[in-house]
Motif scaffolding. Structure first.
Motif, PDB file in Angstrom:
ATOM      1  N   GLU A  65      11.172   0.831  -2.472  1.00  0.00           N
ATOM      2  CA  GLU A  65      11.081   1.465  -1.155  1.00  0.00           C
ATOM      3  C   GLU A  65       9.776   1.032  -0.476  1.00  0.00           C
ATOM      4  O   GLU A  65       8.702   1.144  -1.056  1.00  0.00           O
ATOM      5  N   ALA A  66       9.884   0.525   0.743  1.00  0.00           N
ATOM      6  CA  ALA A  66       8.690   0.135   1.493  1.00  0.00           C
ATOM      7  C   ALA A  66       7.910   1.393   1.851  1.00  0.00           C
ATOM      8  O   ALA A  66       8.446   2.307   2.479  1.00  0.00           O
ATOM      9  N   VAL A  67       6.629   1.431   1.411  1.00  0.00           N
ATOM     10  CA  VAL A  67       5.800   2.620   1.642  1.00  0.00           C
ATOM     11  C   VAL A  67       4.625   2.348   2.573  1.00  0.00           C
ATOM     12  O   VAL A  67       3.973   3.284   3.036  1.00  0.00           O
ATOM     13  N   GLY A  68       4.351   1.073   2.830  1.00  0.00           N
ATOM     14  CA  GLY A  68       3.227   0.749   3.704  1.00  0.00           C
ATOM     15  C   GLY A  68       3.088  -0.731   3.916  1.00  0.00           C
ATOM     16  O   GLY A  68       3.818  -1.540   3.335  1.00  0.00           O
ATOM     17  N   THR A  69       2.146  -1.055   4.755  1.00  0.00           N
ATOM     18  CA  THR A  69       1.865  -2.450   5.046  1.00  0.00           C
ATOM     19  C   THR A  69       0.355  -2.648   5.107  1.00  0.00           C
ATOM     20  O   THR A  69      -0.385  -1.734   5.484  1.00  0.00           O
ATOM     21  N   VAL A  70      -0.074  -3.828   4.707  1.00  0.00           N
ATOM     22  CA  VAL A  70      -1.481  -4.201   4.776  1.00  0.00           C
ATOM     23  C   VAL A  70      -1.551  -5.576   5.422  1.00  0.00           C
ATOM     24  O   VAL A  70      -0.818  -6.495   5.034  1.00  0.00           O
ATOM     25  N   ARG A  71      -2.418  -5.695   6.438  1.00  0.00           N
ATOM     26  CA  ARG A  71      -2.616  -6.986   7.103  1.00  0.00           C
ATOM     27  C   ARG A  71      -4.079  -7.373   6.959  1.00  0.00           C
ATOM     28  O   ARG A  71      -4.968  -6.537   7.100  1.00  0.00           O
ATOM     29  N   PRO A  88       5.435   6.618   7.789  1.00  0.00           N
ATOM     30  CA  PRO A  88       5.301   8.057   8.043  1.00  0.00           C
ATOM     31  C   PRO A  88       5.835   8.925   6.899  1.00  0.00           C
ATOM     32  O   PRO A  88       5.212   9.923   6.542  1.00  0.00           O
ATOM     33  N   ALA A  89       6.934   8.521   6.271  1.00  0.00           N
ATOM     34  CA  ALA A  89       7.503   9.298   5.171  1.00  0.00           C
ATOM     35  C   ALA A  89       6.658   9.214   3.898  1.00  0.00           C
ATOM     36  O   ALA A  89       6.847  10.011   2.979  1.00  0.00           O
ATOM     37  N   SER A  90       5.723   8.276   3.848  1.00  0.00           N
ATOM     38  CA  SER A  90       4.880   8.099   2.658  1.00  0.00           C
ATOM     39  C   SER A  90       3.549   8.827   2.765  1.00  0.00           C
ATOM     40  O   SER A  90       2.809   8.894   1.775  1.00  0.00           O
ATOM     41  N   ARG A  91       3.241   9.341   3.929  1.00  0.00           N
ATOM     42  CA  ARG A  91       1.970  10.054   4.106  1.00  0.00           C
ATOM     43  C   ARG A  91       1.959  11.331   3.263  1.00  0.00           C
ATOM     44  O   ARG A  91       2.980  11.968   3.076  1.00  0.00           O
ATOM     45  N   GLY A  92       0.766  11.666   2.778  1.00  0.00           N
ATOM     46  CA  GLY A  92       0.615  12.881   1.994  1.00  0.00           C
ATOM     47  C   GLY A  92       1.067  12.746   0.548  1.00  0.00           C
ATOM     48  O   GLY A  92       1.072  13.731  -0.183  1.00  0.00           O
ATOM     49  N   ARG A  93       1.419  11.555   0.119  1.00  0.00           N
ATOM     50  CA  ARG A  93       1.877  11.332  -1.255  1.00  0.00           C
ATOM     51  C   ARG A  93       0.796  10.694  -2.126  1.00  0.00           C
ATOM     52  O   ARG A  93       1.052  10.324  -3.263  1.00  0.00           O
ATOM     53  N   GLY A  94      -0.408  10.529  -1.559  1.00  0.00           N
ATOM     54  CA  GLY A  94      -1.494   9.945  -2.334  1.00  0.00           C
ATOM     55  C   GLY A  94      -1.348   8.451  -2.572  1.00  0.00           C
ATOM     56  O   GLY A  94      -1.874   7.929  -3.557  1.00  0.00           O
ATOM     57  N   LEU A  95      -0.680   7.744  -1.669  1.00  0.00           N
ATOM     58  CA  LEU A  95      -0.405   6.322  -1.856  1.00  0.00           C
ATOM     59  C   LEU A  95      -1.387   5.388  -1.161  1.00  0.00           C
ATOM     60  O   LEU A  95      -1.443   4.203  -1.479  1.00  0.00           O
ATOM     61  N   ALA A  96      -2.162   5.885  -0.219  1.00  0.00           N
ATOM     62  CA  ALA A  96      -2.993   4.994   0.610  1.00  0.00           C
ATOM     63  C   ALA A  96      -3.932   4.132  -0.223  1.00  0.00           C
ATOM     64  O   ALA A  96      -4.029   2.930  -0.004  1.00  0.00           O
ATOM     65  N   ARG A  97      -4.629   4.727  -1.162  1.00  0.00           N
ATOM     66  CA  ARG A  97      -5.583   3.959  -1.977  1.00  0.00           C
ATOM     67  C   ARG A  97      -4.865   2.874  -2.777  1.00  0.00           C
ATOM     68  O   ARG A  97      -5.318   1.743  -2.864  1.00  0.00           O
ATOM     69  N   ALA A  98      -3.731   3.214  -3.370  1.00  0.00           N
ATOM     70  CA  ALA A  98      -2.978   2.238  -4.150  1.00  0.00           C
ATOM     71  C   ALA A  98      -2.426   1.117  -3.271  1.00  0.00           C
ATOM     72  O   ALA A  98      -2.425  -0.048  -3.672  1.00  0.00           O
ATOM     73  N   LEU A 100      -3.800   0.019  -0.442  1.00  0.00           N
ATOM     74  CA  LEU A 100      -4.963  -0.808  -0.115  1.00  0.00           C
ATOM     75  C   LEU A 100      -5.354  -1.676  -1.301  1.00  0.00           C
ATOM     76  O   LEU A 100      -5.593  -2.885  -1.145  1.00  0.00           O
ATOM     77  N   THR A 101      -5.426  -1.099  -2.489  1.00  0.00           N
ATOM     78  CA  THR A 101      -5.823  -1.844  -3.685  1.00  0.00           C
ATOM     79  C   THR A 101      -4.850  -2.983  -3.974  1.00  0.00           C
ATOM     80  O   THR A 101      -5.267  -4.097  -4.316  1.00  0.00           O
ATOM     81  N   GLU A 102      -3.572  -2.729  -3.831  1.00  0.00           N
ATOM     82  CA  GLU A 102      -2.575  -3.778  -4.065  1.00  0.00           C
ATOM     83  C   GLU A 102      -2.728  -4.898  -3.031  1.00  0.00           C
ATOM     84  O   GLU A 102      -2.648  -6.074  -3.362  1.00  0.00           O
TER      85      GLU A 102
END
Length: 154
Positions: A65-71, A88-98, A100-102
């Motif tokens: 499932e696509a959870v974000g994008t990094v450019r 938007p559906a991935s917000r609040g799930r603690g995924l931002a740091r992961a 970014l790291t990926e």
């Protein structure tokens, strides 16, 4: 690789999903350009990004499932500017740091990276905290409503 997340190169087939994330009101409020973008303009922009050797656009997925994008956009002297968007559906799930790291991992595998820069809207405390926890530090005075943070790569 960040456990549970996989970054892949974005393609033109991602255009509508990326545009929906970009046009989300919360995303727009934290962006340098807050206007709603039309599909034709977005597709033109996406084609340019995908063709450019100075840009890297990744879609990050969790369990398919696509959870974000990094450019990443190349700057002078081996520096890259990062831009991250969570679905938007991935917000609040603690995924931002992961996410970014990926993205940083893939960039470092493909490019010589001296540092990564982040422009963070002054009102976006969550994004500022994300980058600060990831090792980014204030690098220039705030300008035009954005703070500039920088992470030096080892």
């Amino acid at each position: 690789m960040t456990p549970g997340l996989v970054a892949r190169d974005a393609t033109e087939a991602d255009a509508e999903q990326l545009l929906a994330w970009r046009n989300d009101p919360r995303t727009r409020s934290a962006s340098r350009t807050s206007d709603v973008i039309a599909l034709d303009d977005h597709v033109r922009w996406l084609r340019g990004v995908l063709a450019s050797p100075d840009r890297l656009l990744l879609v990050v997925e969790a369990a398919g499932e696509a959870v974000g994008t990094v450019r990443f956009d190349r700057e002078p002297a081996g520096e890259w500017e990062v831009s991250i968007t969570l679905a938007p559906a991935s917000r609040g799930r603690g995924l931002a740091r992961a996410v970014l790291t990926e993205g940083e991992r893939v960039l470092a595998e493909r490019q010589d990276v001296r540092a990564i820069l982040a422009a963070v809207h002054q009102d976006n405390a969550a994004s500022a905290a994300l980058f600060e926890r990831a090792g980014y530090r204030e690098s220039a005075p705030a300008a035009d409503g954005f703070r500039w943070l920088r992470k030096t790569q080892p």
